[in-house]
Design a protein around this motif. Structure first.
Motif, mmCIF file in Angstrom:
data_model
loop_
_atom_site.group_PDB
_atom_site.id
_atom_site.type_symbol
_atom_site.label_atom_id
_atom_site.label_comp_id
_atom_site.label_asym_id
_atom_site.label_seq_id
_atom_site.Cartn_x
_atom_site.Cartn_y
_atom_site.Cartn_z
ATOM 1 N N SER A 69 0.823 -1.216 0.000
ATOM 2 C CA SER A 69 0.000 0.000 0.000
ATOM 3 C C SER A 69 0.860 1.270 0.000
ATOM 4 O O SER A 69 0.606 2.187 0.789
ATOM 5 C CB SER A 69 -0.952 0.030 1.205
ATOM 6 N N PRO A 70 1.872 1.369 -0.875
ATOM 7 C CA PRO A 70 2.708 2.576 -0.865
ATOM 8 C C PRO A 70 1.934 3.823 -1.286
ATOM 9 O O PRO A 70 2.374 4.931 -1.006
ATOM 10 C CB PRO A 70 3.816 2.254 -1.872
ATOM 11 N N LEU A 71 0.757 3.600 -1.925
ATOM 12 C CA LEU A 71 -0.080 4.746 -2.309
ATOM 13 C C LEU A 71 -1.324 4.809 -1.422
ATOM 14 O O LEU A 71 -2.267 5.551 -1.713
ATOM 15 C CB LEU A 71 -0.509 4.620 -3.777
ATOM 16 N N ALA A 74 -3.363 2.248 -0.925
ATOM 17 C CA ALA A 74 -4.361 1.255 -1.374
ATOM 18 C C ALA A 74 -5.729 1.894 -1.628
ATOM 19 O O ALA A 74 -6.759 1.383 -1.193
ATOM 20 C CB ALA A 74 -4.465 0.111 -0.366
ATOM 21 N N LEU A 130 -3.221 9.745 -1.428
ATOM 22 C CA LEU A 130 -3.182 10.441 -2.722
ATOM 23 C C LEU A 130 -3.874 11.803 -2.676
ATOM 24 O O LEU A 130 -3.817 12.556 -3.640
ATOM 25 C CB LEU A 130 -3.782 9.552 -3.814
ATOM 26 N N VAL A 167 3.743 -1.977 -5.859
ATOM 27 C CA VAL A 167 2.688 -1.035 -6.249
ATOM 28 C C VAL A 167 1.784 -1.714 -7.265
ATOM 29 O O VAL A 167 2.248 -2.433 -8.144
ATOM 30 C CB VAL A 167 3.281 0.298 -6.784
ATOM 31 N N LYS A 168 0.488 -1.520 -7.072
ATOM 32 C CA LYS A 168 -0.477 -2.147 -7.977
ATOM 33 C C LYS A 168 -1.136 -1.105 -8.853
ATOM 34 O O LYS A 168 -1.736 -0.154 -8.356
ATOM 35 C CB LYS A 168 -1.536 -2.906 -7.162
ATOM 36 N N SER A 169 -1.003 -1.264 -10.170
ATOM 37 C CA SER A 169 -1.873 -0.545 -11.090
ATOM 38 C C SER A 169 -2.113 -1.436 -12.282
ATOM 39 O O SER A 169 -1.177 -2.025 -12.822
ATOM 40 C CB SER A 169 -1.251 0.766 -11.557
ATOM 41 N N ARG A 212 -0.643 4.541 -15.718
ATOM 42 C CA ARG A 212 -0.182 4.611 -14.319
ATOM 43 C C ARG A 212 0.963 3.624 -14.067
ATOM 44 O O ARG A 212 1.864 3.899 -13.290
ATOM 45 C CB ARG A 212 -1.360 4.394 -13.372
ATOM 46 N N GLN A 216 3.944 5.522 -15.261
ATOM 47 C CA GLN A 216 4.220 6.622 -14.331
ATOM 48 C C GLN A 216 4.936 6.097 -13.074
ATOM 49 O O GLN A 216 5.888 6.704 -12.587
ATOM 50 C CB GLN A 216 2.849 7.192 -13.948
ATOM 51 N N ASN A 217 4.481 4.933 -12.579
ATOM 52 C CA ASN A 217 5.037 4.402 -11.336
ATOM 53 C C ASN A 217 6.471 3.902 -11.509
ATOM 54 O O ASN A 217 7.213 3.790 -10.528
ATOM 55 C CB ASN A 217 4.140 3.280 -10.789
#
Ligand code: A2P
Length: 328
Positions: free
Chosen positions: A221-223, A225, A236, A269-271, A276, A279-280
């Motif tokens: 969950s670095p963002l 989640a 965010l 990181v999940k996208s 995205r 970008q990540n």
């Protein structure tokens, strides 16, 4: 961390895990989507991620994403995106109902079968407690929670590493105290501890303990989640992060990931969105200033994923304070 940093693939720095010598790309791709998506959607997202340069993939028996990950790997090889599975770092997790000494090896073999792989790069204990055997849903009943016999479960993981079925072993959601308990008897120390970590929950104490003991922290969950039941948009939407992102011409997500990298941790990181995903990945050619780091360090801290579902009057942890040994 610098001493263990090695060459890069697609610009993603790699870390040499101390207990195994295994190279881990510091930025990993998360496969857990919430609400869950069709296996075909997961597989396509993973294929796209491999094409873009992601080489580290994180799954778990609980997520139901081992099979699509395995299929994506086979397709990536047949499409020529990678030459062999050895170019990837694959991590999966032991679910709590299999966290019983005699069930660990069969659980790993099942994960390998799902993934159609001969070995994992990392096998992780998902949470520091057990469930009655045979329960694989996330809707946990309080009466099914059991204390984990750390000694027999960890010895079984060590055996998995010795057998070559996983290159390294680790834990997830462990406090400093629980790490110390494992370290007291481990013949092979945990290579990583995967925990919630982002600018709103920076895990300062656990980071210091882990660094001192050669254990790499991996941020989940670095963002924050966003969009899941355990996470939210608070990371965010954070005002300080927003201001820093605007000044730097970066997105808030990039600020979070760059910050995590500068704290000396790896991250998942999940996208499943192509733009995205790109970008990540774009976080390794610029840096945060001292002033920006200080402003991020000053953000008030609180946990999002507090593990409340794992507490019970009758289980091993009555309160979240006990689950995290006060690190809340
Ligand atoms: P999506 O898959 O639609 O991109 P975490 O990695 O902290 O668990 O957060 C994952 C969540 O954050 C997912 O809902 C994902 O949605 C979203 N996300 C991933 N990357 C970004 C980004 N760069 N900007 C905004 N949201 C993102």
């Amino acid at each position: 961390m610098d001493a263990s940093l090695e060459a890069t693939s697609f610009g993603i720095p790699e870390y040499i895990l101390s207990s195994s010598g295994q190279r881990m790309p510091l930025l990993g791709f998360g496969t857990a989507a919430y609400p869950p998506v069709a296996p075909e959607v997961t597989k396509r997202a993973i294929l796209q991620a491999i094409e873009l340069g992601y080489r580290h993939f994180d799954t778990a028996s609980l997520y139901g994403t081992e099979q699509p990950l395995g299929e994506a790997i086979i397709e990536a090889i047949s499409l020529g995106l990678i030459k062999s599975r050895d170019e990837l770092f694959i991590a999966s997790k032991l679910w709590c109902s299999d966290a019983h000494g005699e069930l660990v090896l069969p659980a790993l073999r099942r994960s390998l079968q799902n993934l159609k792989l001969e070995y994992l790069d990392l096998y992780i204990i998902h949470w520091p407690l057990s469930l009655k055997p045979g329960i694989y849903e996330f809707s946990i009943k309080k009466e099914d929670l059991l204390p984990m016999d750390f000694g027999s479960v960890w010895a079984a993981l060590e055996e998995c590493q010795r057998l070559g079925l996983t290159k390294s072993i680790g834990v997830s959601n462990f406090s400093s105290k629980k790490l110390a308990d494992i370290l007291a008897f481990a013949k092979i120390p945990p290579a990583v501890n995967q925990v919630e970590l982002n600018p709103l929950w920076n895990q300062k104490k656990l980071r210091e303990f882990s660094n001192a003991n050669g254990i790499l922290l991996t941020a989940y969950s670095p963002l924050g989640a966003t969009g899941t039941v355990w996470g939210s948009s608070r990371v965010l939407e954070n005002q300080v992060l927003k201001e820093i992102a605007t000044v730097k011409g970066k997105t808030i997500a990039q600020i979070c990931l760059r910050w995590a990298y500068e704290q000396g941790v790896s991250m998942i990181v999940k996208s499943f969105n192509g733009e995205r995903m790109k970008q990540n990945l774009d976080i390794f050619s610029w840096s945060l200033s001292e002033d920006e780091l200080q402003r991020i360090n000053d953000i008030p801290q609180s946990r999002a994923s507090n593990g409340e579902i794992f507490t019970s009057e009758y289980g091993p942890f009555k309160t979240i304070e006990e689950l995290w040994d006060g690190e809340i």
